[in-house]
Motif scaffolding. Structure first.
Motif, mmCIF file in Angstrom:
data_model
loop_
_atom_site.group_PDB
_atom_site.id
_atom_site.type_symbol
_atom_site.label_atom_id
_atom_site.label_comp_id
_atom_site.label_asym_id
_atom_site.label_seq_id
_atom_site.Cartn_x
_atom_site.Cartn_y
_atom_site.Cartn_z
ATOM 1 N N PHE A 1 4.126 17.082 55.531
ATOM 2 C CA PHE A 1 4.287 15.695 55.083
ATOM 3 C C PHE A 1 3.149 14.798 55.560
ATOM 4 C CE2 PHE A 1 7.405 16.675 58.467
ATOM 5 C CZ PHE A 1 6.921 15.914 59.508
ATOM 6 N N LEU A 2 1.925 15.332 55.440
ATOM 7 C CA LEU A 2 0.758 14.527 55.806
ATOM 8 C C LEU A 2 0.660 13.278 54.930
ATOM 9 C CD1 LEU A 2 -1.943 14.124 57.305
ATOM 10 C CD2 LEU A 2 -3.036 15.428 55.481
ATOM 11 N N ASP A 3 0.817 13.442 53.630
ATOM 12 C CA ASP A 3 0.668 12.302 52.720
ATOM 13 C C ASP A 3 1.694 11.201 52.993
ATOM 14 O OD1 ASP A 3 -1.047 14.210 51.719
ATOM 15 O OD2 ASP A 3 -0.929 13.388 49.692
ATOM 16 N N PRO A 4 2.974 11.551 53.132
ATOM 17 C CA PRO A 4 3.944 10.501 53.453
ATOM 18 C C PRO A 4 3.642 9.799 54.780
ATOM 19 C CG PRO A 4 5.068 12.437 52.663
ATOM 20 C CD PRO A 4 3.634 12.822 52.810
ATOM 21 N N ALA B 1 7.269 6.329 45.180
ATOM 22 C CA ALA B 1 7.915 7.331 46.027
ATOM 23 C C ALA B 1 7.513 8.742 45.625
ATOM 24 C CB ALA B 1 9.438 7.169 45.995
ATOM 25 N N SER B 2 6.232 8.895 45.278
ATOM 26 C CA SER B 2 5.770 10.229 44.898
ATOM 27 C C SER B 2 5.548 11.069 46.155
ATOM 28 C CB SER B 2 4.485 10.124 44.073
ATOM 29 O OG SER B 2 3.521 9.382 44.789
ATOM 30 N N THR C 1 -0.414 5.231 43.539
ATOM 31 C CA THR C 1 0.946 5.310 44.060
ATOM 32 C C THR C 1 1.001 6.320 45.194
ATOM 33 O OG1 THR C 1 1.470 6.973 42.419
ATOM 34 C CG2 THR C 1 2.006 4.686 41.869
ATOM 35 N N GLY C 2 2.180 6.476 45.769
ATOM 36 C CA GLY C 2 2.342 7.420 46.874
ATOM 37 C C GLY C 2 3.757 7.363 47.391
ATOM 38 N N GLY C 3 3.914 7.891 48.581
ATOM 39 C CA GLY C 3 5.236 7.860 49.201
ATOM 40 C C GLY C 3 5.093 7.652 50.688
ATOM 41 N N THR C 4 6.195 7.448 51.345
ATOM 42 C CA THR C 4 6.165 7.289 52.798
ATOM 43 C C THR C 4 7.180 8.242 53.405
ATOM 44 O OG1 THR C 4 7.869 5.606 52.816
ATOM 45 C CG2 THR C 4 5.602 4.842 52.573
ATOM 46 N N LEU C 5 7.251 8.217 54.706
ATOM 47 C CA LEU C 5 8.199 9.101 55.389
ATOM 48 C C LEU C 5 9.636 8.811 54.950
ATOM 49 C CD1 LEU C 5 6.702 9.198 58.995
ATOM 50 C CD2 LEU C 5 6.816 11.066 57.341
ATOM 51 N N THR C 6 9.930 7.519 54.738
ATOM 52 C CA THR C 6 11.313 7.212 54.349
ATOM 53 C C THR C 6 11.652 7.838 53.010
ATOM 54 O OG1 THR C 6 10.553 5.124 53.411
ATOM 55 C CG2 THR C 6 11.499 5.039 55.614
ATOM 56 N N SER C 7 10.748 7.694 52.028
ATOM 57 C CA SER C 7 11.060 8.274 50.713
ATOM 58 C C SER C 7 11.034 9.794 50.794
ATOM 59 C CB SER C 7 10.080 7.757 49.654
ATOM 60 O OG SER C 7 8.767 8.168 49.944
ATOM 61 N N TYR C 8 10.183 10.324 51.644
ATOM 62 C CA TYR C 8 10.116 11.777 51.817
ATOM 63 C C TYR C 8 11.429 12.300 52.396
ATOM 64 C CZ TYR C 8 8.455 16.343 53.389
ATOM 65 O OH TYR C 8 8.317 17.684 53.601
ATOM 66 N N VAL C 9 11.915 11.607 53.415
ATOM 67 C CA VAL C 9 13.173 12.024 54.029
ATOM 68 C C VAL C 9 14.297 11.950 53.005
ATOM 69 C CG1 VAL C 9 14.920 11.406 55.751
ATOM 70 C CG2 VAL C 9 12.506 11.397 56.371
ATOM 71 N N TYR C 10 14.290 10.859 52.244
ATOM 72 C CA TYR C 10 15.350 10.711 51.254
ATOM 73 C C TYR C 10 15.293 11.831 50.221
ATOM 74 C CZ TYR C 10 17.938 9.017 47.278
ATOM 75 O OH TYR C 10 18.806 8.930 46.231
ATOM 76 N N ASN C 11 14.096 12.084 49.700
ATOM 77 C CA ASN C 11 13.965 13.089 48.646
ATOM 78 C C ASN C 11 14.323 14.491 49.124
ATOM 79 O OD1 ASN C 11 13.286 11.504 46.492
ATOM 80 N ND2 ASN C 11 11.085 11.504 46.999
ATOM 81 N N ASN C 12 14.027 14.767 50.391
ATOM 82 C CA ASN C 12 14.263 16.119 50.876
ATOM 83 C C ASN C 12 15.611 16.291 51.568
ATOM 84 O OD1 ASN C 12 11.871 17.714 50.181
ATOM 85 N ND2 ASN C 12 10.831 16.100 51.334
ATOM 86 N N ALA D 1 10.614 15.110 59.511
ATOM 87 C CA ALA D 1 9.954 13.861 59.125
ATOM 88 C C ALA D 1 10.723 12.656 59.666
ATOM 89 C CB ALA D 1 9.843 13.773 57.606
ATOM 90 N N ALA D 2 12.056 12.745 59.603
ATOM 91 C CA ALA D 2 12.858 11.635 60.116
ATOM 92 C C ALA D 2 12.597 11.429 61.606
ATOM 93 C CB ALA D 2 14.337 11.909 59.879
ATOM 94 N N PHE D 3 12.432 12.533 62.314
ATOM 95 C CA PHE D 3 12.162 12.413 63.745
ATOM 96 C C PHE D 3 10.813 11.743 63.988
ATOM 97 C CE2 PHE D 3 10.658 14.385 67.774
ATOM 98 C CZ PHE D 3 11.540 13.720 68.604
ATOM 99 N N VAL D 4 9.818 12.121 63.190
ATOM 100 C CA VAL D 4 8.500 11.485 63.328
ATOM 101 C C VAL D 4 8.608 9.981 63.038
ATOM 102 C CG1 VAL D 4 6.175 11.352 62.364
ATOM 103 C CG2 VAL D 4 7.209 13.575 62.829
ATOM 104 N N LEU D 5 9.351 9.659 61.984
ATOM 105 C CA LEU D 5 9.533 8.248 61.634
ATOM 106 C C LEU D 5 10.208 7.489 62.778
ATOM 107 C CD1 LEU D 5 9.463 5.977 59.532
ATOM 108 C CD2 LEU D 5 11.665 6.786 58.691
ATOM 109 N N LEU D 6 11.224 8.124 63.346
ATOM 110 C CA LEU D 6 11.928 7.493 64.463
ATOM 111 C C LEU D 6 10.973 7.248 65.633
ATOM 112 C CD1 LEU D 6 14.748 6.605 65.357
ATOM 113 C CD2 LEU D 6 15.074 8.867 66.350
ATOM 114 N N LEU D 7 10.108 8.246 65.877
ATOM 115 C CA LEU D 7 9.145 8.094 66.975
ATOM 116 C C LEU D 7 8.214 6.915 66.708
ATOM 117 C CD1 LEU D 7 8.056 11.692 68.030
ATOM 118 C CD2 LEU D 7 9.674 10.141 69.135
#
Ligand SMILES: Nc1ncnc2c1ncn2[C@@H]1O[C@H](COP(=O)(O)OP(=O)(O)OP(=O)(O)O)[C@@H](O)[C@H]1O
Ligand SMILES: [Mg+2]
Lengths: 319, 351
Positions: B103-106, B271-272, B290-301, B316-322
């Protein structure tokens, strides 16, 4: 203030000149180049002493008085209102170069208000309104650009109010142009140090000029504010109870500074300490509930107060 | 040295107020043989006070437990699946979790959108707050601005997102995103989403700055005026520097909110899975794309989305939390360092 000469001087008080031991200070009468608004007839020292009897202030010897220079500021018929409350009532006073004007009076009588008006700071207070004329070197101060005026007439406040920045920056801020960051620290340093030295603060802060000013003690903060006001090189210096937060030693430093400074600038000092008014003041103005009750040369006013109010007020201070 | 006080006898002393003595208390002091300080004892409190005291403790401990619970669970789940290559590789669409990349891009998307949002929000918030506190005339305008910012702060992010989409699809905003050959403006891009995100952060920076300025006592300003400084110089050299810590605190909080937002990402960023640059100007193409972020990535996956990679979602959620925790930690650090200037900062009241 306990005067070391007092006890030794007492037996000598019958002579014309009050001897005070080893070094009698020269007494110079104030020469008035213009009549003060509430002028008092000059009194002879001998008369004063005879009138007041065993007075320690007479026995202690008079402080050296300043030589009155040209009149820098003139207050004529000044009234200041806060809403409907008239805080200053029809006051007229001259402020002269070369001497110190001491404003005394009970709390709430309008001393601070008068000082703030001279600096045009009352304009910042929404409810305040001013009547009457104030001139600086003959020019109505209202016609001067306000920041220019305030740089010439600088003020030290009753409460220490350093800026929330370092000691150095506090003084440097006063030196710099409006909002500019130049000149750089290197160039400013000698000026900052000089101002701090004159206010008697330098030795205490020399090791760390980057120390936050609000971490200084109250007395140190007040001396920093004095240094800041001095750094601006004003022509008239207004001091509102500058020593009320200071210990006797720092008070002494400031009083010596005031006496030193009066040669080059006009000073107005508000004080609740009558001894201080006596020591540094060349003229004293006594205010009561917004009225200027009495104004005159310090020695006259303390030796021979005209008004009953003045007598009551200074009565407790000496003797 | 004092004003002669008015003559007149002192008032007669008041009789003691007849108050019922509290039970316990008092009498105990004399009994302790050792020199032990007798502290206030809870047994002397009223019952309601005692219940309140217990509730205060309980509330604090409960919140503590919830916070630690979330962190521990996410750490357990996240660390289980988190691998360096997840952070270092781009995601690819694949039904099989083992080959759908990282999830480098998000992650880059989160960083980019946070930066854009805060860079737009901070200056506007500072200008607005300074105007309100230092000028604020006419009063009706000040009140209007205040209400405007309150409305922005209270609007749900999905509503801001929809509003943004309608706005950025207008022709004059064509430069911000992809424009089709028939002239229709796509309205979704990093620029568009960042602009909408700035509204999420703006109220926080505004409130922090305003609170900081209001806490500066009037006499500080007067000291500056008395030195012959203009109002502008006072604001620039005295007031704003002393609310630096407040501004940073507000900005860090705002960044946390941006990083955690999902609705605007879905509606305004597309949210790509990967960053999809638009056009061929380097740099600008990413912003327009366009693109996506960790939040949309977490949601999609997550099991709720269609990506079907729950393990990566946890990582990814853990990284976002950090990231968000790091921002909050930065807030605390700033609040504490703000104490160096001597002025109290708004949040946490640095001691
Ligand atoms: N900002 C203000 N708004 C309204 N009234 C004020 C304000 N400042 C002062 N006053 C009033 O003006 C009068 C004079 O106040 P001022 O501060 O000049 O007294 P002062 O002589 O300096 O007293 P002190 O010796 O206690 O410092 C007081 O009655 C006070 O209540
Ligand atoms: Mg006062």
């Amino acid at each position: 203030m306990i005067d070391p000469h007092e006890s030794t001087a007492r037996p000598a008080q019958t002579t014309d000149e009050p001897a005070n031991g080893m070094m009698p200070p020269p007494i110079r009468r104030i020469t008035l180049d213009s009549q003060p608004t509430v002028a008092l007839p000059p009194s002879q020292d001998a008369v004063a002493i005879a009138n007041t009897g065993d007075r320690s202030l007479a026995a202690a010897g008079r402080p050296k008085r300043g030589v009155a220079g040209p009149e820098r500021m003139t207050i004529s018929d000044l009234s200041v209102y806060y809403g409907d409350n008239q805080a200053v009532k029809h006051v007229s006073l001259p402020i002269r170069q070369g001497e110190v004007l001491a404003l005394i009076g009970p709390s709430g009588c309008g001393k601070t208000t008068l000082l703030r008006t001279l600096n045009r700071l009352t304009e910042v207070t929404g409810s305040a309104r001013r009547e009457g004329l104030i001139t600086l070197d003959g020019t109505d101060i209202d016609s001067l650009e306000v920041t220019e005026h305030r740089r010439r007439v600088s003020m030290v406040f009753q409460q220490p109010n350093p800026f929330p920045m370092s000691v150095f920056d506090n003084v440097a801020y006063a030196l710099r142009e409006q909002g500019s960051k130049r000149p750089k620290k290197k160039v400013l340093e000698p000026y900052v140090v000089d101002a701090l030295q004159r206010a008697g603060l330098y030795d205490e802060v020399a090791s760390n000029l980057d120390h936050p000013a609000l971490r200084l003690s109250g007395g140190q903060q007040q001396r920093l504010c004095i240094a800041r006001a001095l750094a601006a090189r004003p022509e008239v210096l207004l001091m509102d109870e500058p020593c009320s937060a200071l210990d006797p030693k720092s008070t002494n430093v400031i009083e010596e500074l005031i006496v030193e400074l009066r040669k080059e600038l006009a000073i107005v000092i508000v004080t609740h300490n009558l001894q201080q008014a006596y020591r540094v003041g060349d003229h004293v103005a006594f205010m009561y509930l917004g009225d200027l009750v009495e104004y005159g040369p310090t020695d006259d006013l303390f030796d021979n107060p005209k008004a009953a109010r003045t007598r009551d007020y200074i009565g407790g201070a000496f003797g | 040295m004092s004003v002669p006080t008015r003559p007149g006898g002192a008032a007669p002393p008041l009789p003691p107020l007849p108050l019922p003595r509290s039970p316990g208390g008092g009498g105990r002091q004399g009994r302790s043989p050792k020199k032990k300080r007798v502290n206030e004892s809870i047994s002397t409190w009223r019952l309601t006070d005692r219940i309140g005291y217990v509730l205060m403790w309980a509330a604090g401990l409960l919140l503590c437990a919830i916070g630690i619970g979330i962190l521990a669970y996410m750490a357990f789940k996240g660390l289980q699946y988190l691998r360096p290559q997840l952070i270092l590789s781009s995601p690819t669409a694949d039904v099989d979790q083992s080959s759908s990349g990282g999830f480098l891009d998000p992650l880059l998307g989160t960083i980019l959108i946070t930066l854009i949002g805060i860079l737009i929000a901070t200056p506007i918030a500072i200008f607005a707050a300074t105007w309100i506190v230092e000028y604020g005339r006419p009063t009706w305008l000040a009140r209007l601005i205040d209400s405007g910012i309150e409305i922005i702060a209270g609007t749900p992010d999905i509503v801001i997102a929809l509003f943004g989409l309608v706005l950025f699809q207008q022709g004059i905003f064509g430069w911000m995103s992809f424009t089709a050959t028939d002239g229709a403006v796509f309205g979704r891009s990093f620029l568009a989403a960042g602009a909408a995100m700035s509204l999420i952060a703006l109220p926080m920076v505004f409130a922090a700055t305003r609170e900081g300025l209001q806490s500066i006592p009037l006499h500080i300003r007067e000291a500056s005026y008395a030195l012959g400084k203009t109002k502008a110089a006072t604001i620039r050299r005295v007031l704003l520097p002393s609310v630096k810590a407040n501004i940073s605190t507000g900005a860090a909080l705002g960044m946390g909110r941006i990083a955690g937002d999902t609705a605007i990402i879905v509606v305004l960023l597309g949210a790509s899975l990967t960053l999809d640059p638009e056009g061929n100007v380097p740099g600008l193409n990413v912003l327009k794309g366009t693109g996506g972020t960790l939040t949309s990535y977490v949601y999609n996956n997550s099991p709720a989305g269609e990506g079907n990679a729950p393990q990566k979602a946890y990582a990814a959620a853990f990284v976002l939390l950090l990231i968000v925790l790091a921002l909050n930690f930065a807030v605390d650090l700033i609040a504490r360092s703000g104490a160096k200037t001597g002025l109290e900062t708004s949040r946490l009241g640095a001691r």
